[in-house]
Design a protein around this motif. Structure first.
Motif, mmCIF file in Angstrom:
data_model
loop_
_atom_site.group_PDB
_atom_site.id
_atom_site.type_symbol
_atom_site.label_atom_id
_atom_site.label_comp_id
_atom_site.label_asym_id
_atom_site.label_seq_id
_atom_site.Cartn_x
_atom_site.Cartn_y
_atom_site.Cartn_z
ATOM 1 N N HIS A 91 4.093 5.043 -14.159
ATOM 2 C CA HIS A 91 3.641 4.582 -12.797
ATOM 3 C C HIS A 91 1.902 4.561 -12.852
ATOM 4 O O HIS A 91 1.520 3.822 -12.259
ATOM 5 N N LEU A 92 1.557 5.397 -13.701
ATOM 6 C CA LEU A 92 -0.227 5.059 -13.855
ATOM 7 C C LEU A 92 -0.461 3.855 -14.478
ATOM 8 O O LEU A 92 -1.512 3.094 -13.839
ATOM 9 N N VAL A 93 0.012 3.249 -15.216
ATOM 10 C CA VAL A 93 -0.146 1.842 -15.780
ATOM 11 C C VAL A 93 0.106 0.706 -14.757
ATOM 12 O O VAL A 93 -0.406 0.152 -14.626
ATOM 13 N N GLU A 94 1.180 1.103 -14.021
ATOM 14 C CA GLU A 94 1.720 0.105 -12.795
ATOM 15 C C GLU A 94 0.354 0.076 -11.974
ATOM 16 O O GLU A 94 0.166 -0.828 -11.194
ATOM 17 N N LEU A 95 -0.258 1.591 -11.684
ATOM 18 C CA LEU A 95 -1.334 1.543 -10.699
ATOM 19 C C LEU A 95 -2.545 1.000 -11.363
ATOM 20 O O LEU A 95 -3.839 0.995 -10.525
ATOM 21 N N GLY A 96 -2.646 0.515 -12.557
ATOM 22 C CA GLY A 96 -3.965 0.398 -13.104
ATOM 23 C C GLY A 96 -4.828 1.522 -13.310
ATOM 24 O O GLY A 96 -6.188 1.474 -13.364
ATOM 25 N N LEU A 97 -4.208 2.369 -13.730
ATOM 26 C CA LEU A 97 -5.058 3.752 -13.918
ATOM 27 C C LEU A 97 -4.593 4.318 -15.166
ATOM 28 O O LEU A 97 -3.691 5.225 -15.459
ATOM 29 N N PRO A 98 -5.092 3.666 -16.359
ATOM 30 C CA PRO A 98 -4.660 3.947 -17.842
ATOM 31 C C PRO A 98 -5.213 5.449 -18.762
ATOM 32 O O PRO A 98 -4.784 5.618 -19.531
ATOM 33 N N VAL A 99 -6.030 6.168 -17.796
ATOM 34 C CA VAL A 99 -6.574 7.343 -18.376
ATOM 35 C C VAL A 99 -6.289 8.323 -17.365
ATOM 36 O O VAL A 99 -6.786 8.472 -16.343
ATOM 37 N N ARG A 100 -5.769 9.674 -18.110
ATOM 38 C CA ARG A 100 -5.661 10.715 -17.131
ATOM 39 C C ARG A 100 -6.096 12.086 -17.938
ATOM 40 O O ARG A 100 -6.322 11.918 -19.185
ATOM 41 N N LEU A 101 -6.227 13.048 -17.254
ATOM 42 C CA LEU A 101 -6.559 14.363 -17.946
ATOM 43 C C LEU A 101 -5.458 14.603 -18.881
ATOM 44 O O LEU A 101 -4.233 14.288 -18.576
ATOM 45 N N GLY A 113 -2.638 3.745 -21.308
ATOM 46 C CA GLY A 113 -2.527 2.194 -21.155
ATOM 47 C C GLY A 113 -3.633 1.599 -21.505
ATOM 48 O O GLY A 113 -4.769 2.190 -22.155
ATOM 49 N N ARG A 114 -3.636 0.159 -21.508
ATOM 50 C CA ARG A 114 -4.768 -0.399 -21.626
ATOM 51 C C ARG A 114 -5.703 -0.349 -20.316
ATOM 52 O O ARG A 114 -5.520 -0.409 -19.349
ATOM 53 N N GLU A 115 -7.267 -0.646 -20.613
ATOM 54 C CA GLU A 115 -8.133 -0.309 -19.617
ATOM 55 C C GLU A 115 -8.447 -1.760 -18.693
ATOM 56 O O GLU A 115 -9.302 -1.516 -18.049
ATOM 57 N N GLU A 116 -7.717 -2.842 -19.321
ATOM 58 C CA GLU A 116 -8.191 -3.948 -18.860
ATOM 59 C C GLU A 116 -7.709 -4.263 -17.197
ATOM 60 O O GLU A 116 -8.181 -4.976 -16.201
ATOM 61 N N THR A 117 -6.655 -3.572 -16.994
ATOM 62 C CA THR A 117 -5.988 -3.674 -15.410
ATOM 63 C C THR A 117 -6.958 -3.015 -14.586
ATOM 64 O O THR A 117 -7.368 -1.882 -14.707
ATOM 65 N N GLU A 118 -7.067 -3.788 -13.352
ATOM 66 C CA GLU A 118 -7.816 -3.074 -12.200
ATOM 67 C C GLU A 118 -7.002 -2.749 -11.108
ATOM 68 O O GLU A 118 -5.808 -3.443 -10.956
ATOM 69 N N GLU A 131 0.831 -1.301 0.034
ATOM 70 C CA GLU A 131 -0.006 -0.100 0.176
ATOM 71 C C GLU A 131 1.023 1.386 -0.058
ATOM 72 O O GLU A 131 0.383 2.229 -0.653
ATOM 73 N N ALA A 132 2.050 1.164 0.693
ATOM 74 C CA ALA A 132 2.792 2.300 0.877
ATOM 75 C C ALA A 132 3.604 2.550 -0.525
ATOM 76 O O ALA A 132 3.660 3.694 -1.145
ATOM 77 N N GLY A 133 3.790 1.611 -1.298
ATOM 78 C CA GLY A 133 4.605 1.536 -2.530
ATOM 79 C C GLY A 133 3.387 2.025 -3.574
ATOM 80 O O GLY A 133 3.785 2.806 -4.373
ATOM 81 N N ARG A 134 2.094 1.835 -3.555
ATOM 82 C CA ARG A 134 1.247 2.266 -4.161
ATOM 83 C C ARG A 134 0.993 3.719 -4.114
ATOM 84 O O ARG A 134 0.804 4.477 -5.021
ATOM 85 N N LEU A 135 0.938 4.221 -2.921
ATOM 86 C CA LEU A 135 0.700 5.703 -2.599
ATOM 87 C C LEU A 135 1.869 6.303 -3.019
ATOM 88 O O LEU A 135 1.792 7.409 -3.566
ATOM 89 N N ALA A 136 3.098 5.766 -3.124
ATOM 90 C CA ALA A 136 4.508 6.683 -3.512
ATOM 91 C C ALA A 136 4.136 6.586 -5.025
ATOM 92 O O ALA A 136 4.543 7.657 -5.510
#
Length: 358
Positions: A45-55, A327-332, A20-25
């Motif tokens: 970093h966003l792809v690793e977090l599973g957040l492939p869409v951003r502003l 990134g791809r949207e399949e990752t949760e 969790e600390a790693g994800r927050l970082a």
């Protein structure tokens, strides 16, 4: 060693806490990367977090360049249109130690959205007066809305110096109807507006207004950024997605740390139902009494002592599209420790619509 947490010996708990600390970082590295224009690093970093869409890039770097605002992008910003003493008195009445905040349990995590119903032509207290003072501006920017008003819904937000993360992207809605219908019925005010009761500082981000509508996101959607200015009025279509971008506190040079204070007003033309004052507070409360109301009454200004200024429209640069895929949207995404996501980064394009009732 008696006081040492016993769970520290549990490998599963230690591993989960470290993850969790790693994800927050990673989240903060992605956020900083976007704010500094280092999008390649941020996107990794966003792809690793599973957040492939951003502003989009322009919104993060405050570099919108489109000065030909689309005709169908219903956003107007006016300066100098409100009486300065009304604006000043409203700010003073909503100081951090004002009873309004405690009486509404504003800082309690258990209290959800609440608002108040302003009856038209009422000038009972300083906020009523300020809303009435906004009506000539509303008539200028949206005459069809001004002529058919039923009620003005208002609420206020303040952010302390350490609360620079922005405000999540959201739609203004009939919150009580949304709750009662379990998210199946969505109504928006005819027009939404913001009055800034603070000056600009890099510690806090700009308001971002997009033309994106509930269930109608498109790559042709437009967005604009609006910086605070004392007494500035922002008006926009009540169905638009909007929020506040994260700030850049490291850029603040002033030795005086400011707070961000805003009054929001939703202008309704439908027969929206109000509610009685309650504890916990609810949406669209009408009437009631309390210390906070008396303080706002005490702050009211005699009608013959203030004059409207001549409003000046502010030209807003715009940008399009609002979102980009990294990134791809399949990752949760996996849960993180209190992540201030703010819906600036998304799991998929439809997430904001799905989050509407959450």
């Amino acid at each position: 060693m008696a006081d040492f947490p016993r769970w520290i010996d549990d490998p599963a708990v230690v591993a989960r806490s470290s993850a969790e600390a790693g994800r927050l970082a990673r989240f903060y590295l992605a956020l900083q990367g976007c704010q500094l224009g280092r999008f390649k690093e941020a996107d990794e970093h966003l792809v690793e977090l599973g957040l492939p869409v951003r502003l989009s890039n322009d919104l993060w770097t405050d570099s919108c360049r489109g000065f030909d605002q689309p005709a169908d992008f219903s956003v107007k910003v006016l300066d100098h249109g409100l009486p300065e003493d009304l604006v000043r008195k409203a700010r003073e009445a909503l100081q951090p130690d004002a009873s309004y905040w405690d009486d509404h349990r504003y800082h309690s995590p258990d209290v959800t959205f609440y608002s108040h119903a302003h009856q038209l032509d009422c000038t009972d207290h300083i906020i009523d007066q300020l809303i009435e003072a906004m009506r000539p501006s509303l008539e200028e920017v949206a005459p069809e809305v001004s002529k058919t008003l039923t009620v003005a819904e208002w609420w206020v937000h303040q952010r302390a110096p350490d609360q620079w993360h922005g405000h999540p992207l959201h739609f203004d809605t009939n919150e009580q109807l949304l709750r009662d219908s379990l998210g199946t019925h969505v109504e928006h005010p005819a027009m939404s507006s913001v009055v800034y009761l603070c000056e600009d500082t890099p510690r806090f981000g700009a308001t971002v207004v997009t033309s994106q509508r509930h269930r109608f996101a498109s790559d042709s959607d437009t967005a604009a950024l609006v910086r605070p200015r004392m007494g500035r009025q922002l008006f926009f279509d009540g169905g638009y997605l909007h929020g506040v971008m994260p700030g850049k506190p490291w850029m603040e040079e002033s030795p005086v740390t400011q707070r961000r204070l805003t009054l929001m007003v939703g202008w309704w033309t439908s027969a929206i139902r109000t509610s009685e004052a309650a504890d916990p507070p609810r949406p669209l409360m009408a009437g009631g009494d309390g210390t906070w109301q008396q303080q706002l009454r005490d702050a009211a200004v005699a009608h013959n002592t203030f004059r409207h200024g001549r409003a000046e429209e502010v030209v807003l640069p715009t940008t399009s599209p609002v979102w980009v895929d990294v990134g791809r949207e399949e990752t949760e995404v996996t849960s993180c420790v209190d992540p201030p996501y703010g819906r600036f980064f998304l799991r998929h394009r439809k997430q904001i619509d799905e989050d509407l009732f959450n």
